[in-house]
Design a protein around this motif. Structure first.
Motif, PDB file in Angstrom:
ATOM      1  N   SER A 165       7.221 -19.510 -11.322  1.00  0.00           N
ATOM      2  CA  SER A 165       7.707 -18.850 -12.280  1.00  0.00           C
ATOM      3  C   SER A 165       7.872 -19.835 -13.645  1.00  0.00           C
ATOM      4  N   ILE A 166       8.452 -20.998 -13.176  1.00  0.00           N
ATOM      5  CA  ILE A 166       9.196 -22.060 -14.559  1.00  0.00           C
ATOM      6  C   ILE A 166       7.709 -22.307 -15.085  1.00  0.00           C
ATOM      7  N   PRO A 167       6.756 -22.830 -14.663  1.00  0.00           N
ATOM      8  CA  PRO A 167       5.312 -23.167 -15.678  1.00  0.00           C
ATOM      9  C   PRO A 167       5.201 -21.892 -16.509  1.00  0.00           C
ATOM     10  N   LEU A 168       4.915 -20.711 -16.017  1.00  0.00           N
ATOM     11  CA  LEU A 168       4.719 -19.518 -16.819  1.00  0.00           C
ATOM     12  C   LEU A 168       5.531 -19.367 -17.803  1.00  0.00           C
ATOM     13  N   ILE A 169       6.955 -19.387 -17.654  1.00  0.00           N
ATOM     14  CA  ILE A 169       8.047 -19.122 -18.638  1.00  0.00           C
ATOM     15  C   ILE A 169       7.989 -20.477 -19.599  1.00  0.00           C
ATOM     16  N   LEU A 170       7.715 -21.489 -19.225  1.00  0.00           N
ATOM     17  CA  LEU A 170       7.731 -22.779 -20.371  1.00  0.00           C
ATOM     18  C   LEU A 170       6.620 -22.385 -21.431  1.00  0.00           C
ATOM     19  N   THR A 171       5.498 -21.670 -20.850  1.00  0.00           N
ATOM     20  CA  THR A 171       4.522 -21.397 -21.852  1.00  0.00           C
ATOM     21  C   THR A 171       4.533 -20.072 -22.566  1.00  0.00           C
ATOM     22  N   GLY A 172       5.748 -19.542 -22.446  1.00  0.00           N
ATOM     23  CA  GLY A 172       5.804 -18.515 -23.182  1.00  0.00           C
ATOM     24  C   GLY A 172       5.599 -16.859 -22.521  1.00  0.00           C
ATOM     25  N   ARG A 173       5.172 -17.245 -21.319  1.00  0.00           N
ATOM     26  CA  ARG A 173       4.812 -15.678 -20.789  1.00  0.00           C
ATOM     27  C   ARG A 173       5.930 -14.948 -20.041  1.00  0.00           C
ATOM     28  N   ASP A 174       5.603 -13.829 -20.339  1.00  0.00           N
ATOM     29  CA  ASP A 174       6.727 -12.829 -19.715  1.00  0.00           C
ATOM     30  C   ASP A 174       6.597 -12.681 -18.190  1.00  0.00           C
ATOM     31  N   ILE A 175       7.388 -12.541 -17.202  1.00  0.00           N
ATOM     32  CA  ILE A 175       7.200 -12.641 -15.983  1.00  0.00           C
ATOM     33  C   ILE A 175       8.197 -11.537 -15.630  1.00  0.00           C
ATOM     34  N   LEU A 176       7.789 -11.243 -14.106  1.00  0.00           N
ATOM     35  CA  LEU A 176       8.604 -10.330 -13.198  1.00  0.00           C
ATOM     36  C   LEU A 176       8.589 -10.718 -11.932  1.00  0.00           C
ATOM     37  N   ALA A 177       9.798 -11.069 -11.275  1.00  0.00           N
ATOM     38  CA  ALA A 177       9.662 -11.777 -10.138  1.00  0.00           C
ATOM     39  C   ALA A 177      10.774 -10.974  -9.047  1.00  0.00           C
ATOM     40  N   GLN A 178      10.060 -10.921  -8.002  1.00  0.00           N
ATOM     41  CA  GLN A 178      10.909 -10.178  -6.855  1.00  0.00           C
ATOM     42  C   GLN A 178      11.062 -11.114  -5.646  1.00  0.00           C
ATOM     43  N   ALA A 179      12.131 -11.559  -5.283  1.00  0.00           N
ATOM     44  CA  ALA A 179      12.269 -12.366  -4.058  1.00  0.00           C
ATOM     45  C   ALA A 179      13.657 -12.063  -3.327  1.00  0.00           C
ATOM     46  N   ALA A 180      13.736 -12.535  -2.291  1.00  0.00           N
ATOM     47  CA  ALA A 180      15.114 -12.374  -1.460  1.00  0.00           C
ATOM     48  C   ALA A 180      16.285 -12.951  -2.137  1.00  0.00           C
ATOM     49  N   THR A 181      17.690 -12.367  -1.773  1.00  0.00           N
ATOM     50  CA  THR A 181      18.801 -13.338  -2.489  1.00  0.00           C
ATOM     51  C   THR A 181      18.725 -14.648  -1.791  1.00  0.00           C
ATOM     52  N   GLY A 182      19.123 -15.558  -2.774  1.00  0.00           N
ATOM     53  CA  GLY A 182      19.254 -16.958  -2.188  1.00  0.00           C
ATOM     54  C   GLY A 182      18.030 -17.821  -2.320  1.00  0.00           C
ATOM     55  N   THR A 183      17.048 -17.190  -3.015  1.00  0.00           N
ATOM     56  CA  THR A 183      15.677 -18.009  -3.176  1.00  0.00           C
ATOM     57  C   THR A 183      15.628 -18.699  -4.551  1.00  0.00           C
ATOM     58  N   GLY A 184      16.484 -18.722  -5.370  1.00  0.00           N
ATOM     59  CA  GLY A 184      16.207 -19.418  -6.649  1.00  0.00           C
ATOM     60  C   GLY A 184      15.899 -18.856  -7.469  1.00  0.00           C
ATOM     61  N   LYS A 185      15.829 -17.473  -7.649  1.00  0.00           N
ATOM     62  CA  LYS A 185      15.555 -16.758  -8.925  1.00  0.00           C
ATOM     63  C   LYS A 185      16.279 -17.067 -10.274  1.00  0.00           C
ATOM     64  N   THR A 186      17.625 -17.178  -9.981  1.00  0.00           N
ATOM     65  CA  THR A 186      18.274 -17.381 -11.218  1.00  0.00           C
ATOM     66  C   THR A 186      17.974 -18.882 -11.852  1.00  0.00           C
ATOM     67  N   ALA A 187      17.635 -19.927 -11.032  1.00  0.00           N
ATOM     68  CA  ALA A 187      17.376 -21.030 -11.543  1.00  0.00           C
ATOM     69  C   ALA A 187      15.880 -20.784 -12.157  1.00  0.00           C
ATOM     70  N   ALA A 188      15.161 -20.036 -11.681  1.00  0.00           N
ATOM     71  CA  ALA A 188      13.858 -20.044 -11.932  1.00  0.00           C
ATOM     72  C   ALA A 188      13.596 -19.555 -13.410  1.00  0.00           C
TER      73      ALA A 188
END
Length: 94
Positions: free
Chosen positions: A40-63
């Motif tokens: 996620s991080i490289p895509l967001i840094l380039t301005g891309r919109d993303i949708l991420a689905q992952a289990a609780t505790g996997t670091g989505k908030t930090a992503a």
């Protein structure tokens, strides 16, 4: 989108985050990004919109938060500069 690098070679610094964020992550004890962060991080840094689905505790908030902090810090004037940036807020009628 599959990663082009192996998880062992990906670090927070290789994702393009600022030095200040990298220092803070180190102080907090984070050593390597989770899979959702690696993707996620490289895509967001380039301005891309993303949708991420992952289990609780996997670091989505930090992503999502780390790229935002990186971009906000990049928009601030350098220390010692007198330039002030203010957000333009529409006038309210009272």
């Amino acid at each position: 989108m599959p990663s082009r690098t192996t998880p062992a070679t990906v670090t927070f610094s290789s994702l393009g985050l600022s030095g200040d964020l990298l220092k803070t992550l180190t102080v907090l004890g984070y050593e390597e990004p989770t899979p959702v962060q690696r993707e996620s991080i490289p895509l967001i840094l380039t301005g891309r919109d993303i949708l991420a689905q992952a289990a609780t505790g996997t670091g989505k908030t930090a992503a999502f938060a780390l790229p935002m902090l990186h971009l906000l810090a990049a928009a601030e004037p350098a220390p010692g500069k007198s330039e002030t940036r203010r957000a333009k807020v529409p006038a309210t009628r009272g």
